[in-house]
Design an enzyme around this catalytic site. Structure first.
Site, short mmCIF file in Angstrom:
data_model
loop_
_atom_site.label_atom_id
_atom_site.label_comp_id
_atom_site.label_asym_id
_atom_site.label_seq_id
_atom_site.Cartn_x
_atom_site.Cartn_y
_atom_site.Cartn_z
N GLU A 67 10.34 1.15 10.13
CA GLU A 67 11.24 2.29 9.87
C GLU A 67 10.48 3.54 10.25
O GLU A 67 9.57 3.95 9.52
CB GLU A 67 11.58 2.38 8.37
N LYS A 81 0.84 -1.19 0.00
CA LYS A 81 0.00 0.00 0.00
C LYS A 81 0.88 1.24 0.00
O LYS A 81 1.55 1.54 0.98
CB LYS A 81 -0.90 0.04 1.24
P1 NAD Z 1 1.89 7.89 8.53
O1 NAD Z 1 2.66 7.04 9.44
O2 NAD Z 1 0.52 8.27 8.90
O3 NAD Z 1 1.78 7.25 7.06
C1 NAD Z 1 2.71 6.37 6.49
C2 NAD Z 1 1.95 5.23 5.81
O4 NAD Z 1 1.19 4.54 6.78
C3 NAD Z 1 0.94 5.70 4.76
O5 NAD Z 1 0.92 4.76 3.70
C4 NAD Z 1 -0.36 5.66 5.51
O6 NAD Z 1 -1.47 5.49 4.66
C5 NAD Z 1 -0.17 4.45 6.38
N1 NAD Z 1 -1.02 4.39 7.57
C6 NAD Z 1 -1.58 5.41 8.25
N2 NAD Z 1 -2.31 4.93 9.27
C7 NAD Z 1 -2.21 3.59 9.25
C8 NAD Z 1 -2.72 2.54 10.07
N3 NAD Z 1 -3.49 2.76 11.11
N4 NAD Z 1 -2.37 1.27 9.77
C9 NAD Z 1 -1.57 1.00 8.73
N5 NAD Z 1 -1.08 1.96 7.91
C10 NAD Z 1 -1.38 3.23 8.17
O7 NAD Z 1 2.73 9.15 8.27
P2 NAD Z 1 2.14 10.57 7.91
O8 NAD Z 1 1.09 10.97 8.90
O9 NAD Z 1 1.77 10.56 6.49
O10 NAD Z 1 3.40 11.46 8.19
C11 NAD Z 1 3.56 12.09 9.44
C12 NAD Z 1 4.86 11.74 10.06
O11 NAD Z 1 5.29 10.42 9.71
C13 NAD Z 1 6.02 12.60 9.63
O12 NAD Z 1 6.03 13.83 10.26
C14 NAD Z 1 7.17 11.72 10.00
O13 NAD Z 1 7.41 11.80 11.38
C15 NAD Z 1 6.70 10.36 9.74
N6 NAD Z 1 7.17 9.84 8.48
C16 NAD Z 1 8.35 9.16 8.52
C17 NAD Z 1 8.83 8.64 7.34
C18 NAD Z 1 10.10 7.89 7.32
O14 NAD Z 1 10.71 7.82 6.25
N7 NAD Z 1 10.54 7.26 8.40
C19 NAD Z 1 8.13 8.81 6.18
C20 NAD Z 1 6.93 9.51 6.17
C21 NAD Z 1 6.45 10.01 7.35
#
Ligand code: NAD
Length: 502
Positions: free
Chosen positions: A262, A187
């Site tokens: 990660e 996803k």
């Molecule tokens: P997020 O963790 O919400 O999203 C990352 C992925 O997880 C997306 O594909 C999202 O659809 C999915 N996701 C969201 N809720 C989920 C759930 N309950 N179960 C399974 N999957 C789920 O991240 P975000 O809110 O888009 O970004 C916010 C913060 O996330 C950033 O400020 C940063 O701290 C962190 N982030 C870190 C990385 C990294 O490379 N480590 C990348 C993106 C975001």
């Protein structure tokens, strides 16, 4: 903006894939629902993308299960050959993929061309080569017995990818999983699904059998959560926020999935008073401003020895202010927009948080006006924090926002560097060999860069400690993540077991 060099978004949209990719076919969601992919340059819609729900994930899992016996038992060298072909096809479509990634995410085209696309191809090539080289052991056990290990694929792997490097992370997650013989339900983030759909199509052309790779764009709380819960998915690999990582761990408990996380970071980037200052200035700007700071490994805490802090900032601040913001598809652009307006607002909120805590704004701090006003832009922002305990020195901002801290001694530098809950990327700039290795040993981090920052390579393990997660992408470590080890005992001398003798 250069009108001749900058293609319109619509030039790319005709070839964009926007359906779910399940069992080798592009299909609509069972519900018929879609989500809109938006161009962060001006918040205009790019395309409506099918939005997966539970029924679609179930279809994808069923397809993966059907494909698994053939794919997992295929000669490893043959799987490797297919992955090498994927790498070739990525290179053959490099310009298209770079533009698509820039359109969907806001990455400057120069970075998508120079970094994202070649790194994705390199990852498939590395793991294509790895497929038939990841071998088990023979273990010297008791006389008369042979003991050896098999590295077996875990089965159906769920992969949940964020929006900051969608193309590259697609490669990082898929290539080792496939090399090891797993089938995938992936996803992408809801706001950046486009390059992973195109990669899936290229994989199919390269010979990846139907059902081995399934791409299901959808909402995190629905499709992502269901992948984490799914009883037939044996492992979930996730990149994203720490809060979502926690939810995934909870959701995975039903069938005790393997979990790989990660998560975020608050990378300390430490400049000592014996550093090559010009190199440190340039490297520190790269550490934070590449990809608009939307990187978990960003050097978001700029720690300066107080003896060189003023001289460093005299060079660093003008450099930050001179970075060219603009349409990511413009070849001259050095920094594009953030990937969504929601995220832009979150980053800008931290400017107020810094000031309320007594921090001083040294550069940037707002969205630019003019022709960029409609987009998700934030100026390169530098804030000096009053204390290393302040929120802007502890929380991940995930934007072009760097927090400056000063220190007086090596002991204080180490204390500040290790003061957050995170432990992902870290860097130091010094001429001292002993100091460099001492910090490499003592920093709480998964990666340490000495006189550089943010280097990655498919052979080098990538991951964190503490609230930055666990497990590793890349290298042999990634192959271990995507396999289970089986220990096989053979009674070579046909010894009669001595228990219960009669
Ligand atoms: P997020 O963790 O919400 O999203 C990352 C992925 O997880 C997306 O594909 C999202 O659809 C999915 N996701 C969201 N809720 C989920 C759930 N309950 N179960 C399974 N999957 C789920 O991240 P975000 O809110 O888009 O970004 C916010 C913060 O996330 C950033 O400020 C940063 O701290 C962190 N982030 C870190 C990385 C990294 O490379 N480590 C990348 C993106 C975001």
């Amino acid at each position: 903006m250069n009108a001749v060099m900058t293609p319109r978004a619509s030039d790319l949209t005709s070839s964009i894939r926007h359906q779910l990719f399940i069992d080798g076919q592009f299909v609509d969601a069972a519900s018929g629902e879609t989500l809109i992919s938006v161009n962060p340059h001006d918040n205009s819609p790019i395309v409506a993308v099918a939005m997966a729900g539970h029924a679609d994930i179930d279809r994808a899992v069923a397809a993966a299960r059907r494909a698994f016996p053939r794919w997992s038992r295929m000669a490893a060298a043959e799987r490797g050959r297919i992955l090498l072909k994927v790498a070739d096809l990525i290179e053959a479509h490099a310009e298209e993929l770079a533009r698509l990634e820039s359109l969907d995410t806001g990455h400057p085209l120069r970075d998508s061309r120079r970094l994202d696309v070649p790194r994705t191809a390199a990852c498939f090539r590395y793991f294509g080569g790895m497929a038939d080289k990841f071998q088990g052991d023979t273990i010297p056990v008791e006389a008369g017995f042979l003991n050896y290990t098999l590295h077996e694929p875990v089965g159906i792997v769920g992969q949940v990818v964020p929006w900051n490097f969608p193309l590259m992370f697609t490669g990082w997650k898929m290539a080792p999983a496939l090399a090891a013989g797993n089938c995938i339900v992936m996803k992408p983030a809801e706001i950046t699904p486009l390059t992973s759909l195109r990669i899936a199509e290229l994989m199919s052309i390269a010979g990846v059998p139907d059902g081995v790779v399934n791409i299901v764009p959808g909402l995190g709380a629905v499709a992502g959560q269901y992948i984490a819960e799914h009883p037939e998915i044996a492992k979930v690999s996730f990149t994203g926020s720490t809060a979502t990582g926690r939810r995934i761990v909870n959701a995975s408990a039903g069938n005790l999935k393997k979990v790989h996380l990660e998560l975020g970071g608050k990378g300390p980037n430490i400049v000592f008073d014996d550093a090559n200052l010009q190199a440190a200035v340039n490297g520190s700007a790269w550490a934070i401003f590449h990809n608009q700071g939307q990187a978990c490994i960003a050097g978001s805490r700029l720690m300066l020895h107080e003896r060189i802090a003023d001289e460093f900032l005299d060079k660093f601040l003008p450099l930050a202010r001179s970075i060219r913001l603009g349409n990511p598809l413009d070849e001259a652009t050095e920094m594009g927009p953030l990937t969504s307006s929601q995220h832009r607002d979150r980053v800008l909120d931290y400017v107020g948080i810094a000031q309320a805590e007594g921090g001083q704004l040294l550069a940037g701090g707002q969205s630019p006006g003019g022709e960029l006003a409609a987009g998700c832009y934030v100026e390169p922002t530098v804030v000096q924090a009053a204390s290393f305990k302040d929120r802007v020195a502890q929380e991940e901002v995930f934007g072009p926002f760097v927090t400056v801290l000063t220190f007086k001694s090596d002991e204080e530098a180490l204390q500040i560097a290790n003061s957050t809950d995170y432990g992902l990327g870290s860097g130091l700039w010094t001429g001292g060999l002993q100091r460099a290795h001492k910090f490499a040993r003592d920093l709480s981090a998964g990666m340490v860069w000495i006189n550089s920052y943010k280097r990655v390579n498919p052979g080098s393990p990538f991951g964190g400690v503490g609230r930055s997660g666990y497990g590793r992408e890349m290298g042999f470590e990634a192959m271990r993540e995507y396999t289970n080890v089986k220990s096989v005992w053979v009674n070579v001398d046909a010894q009669i077991p001595a228990h219960f003798e009669r």
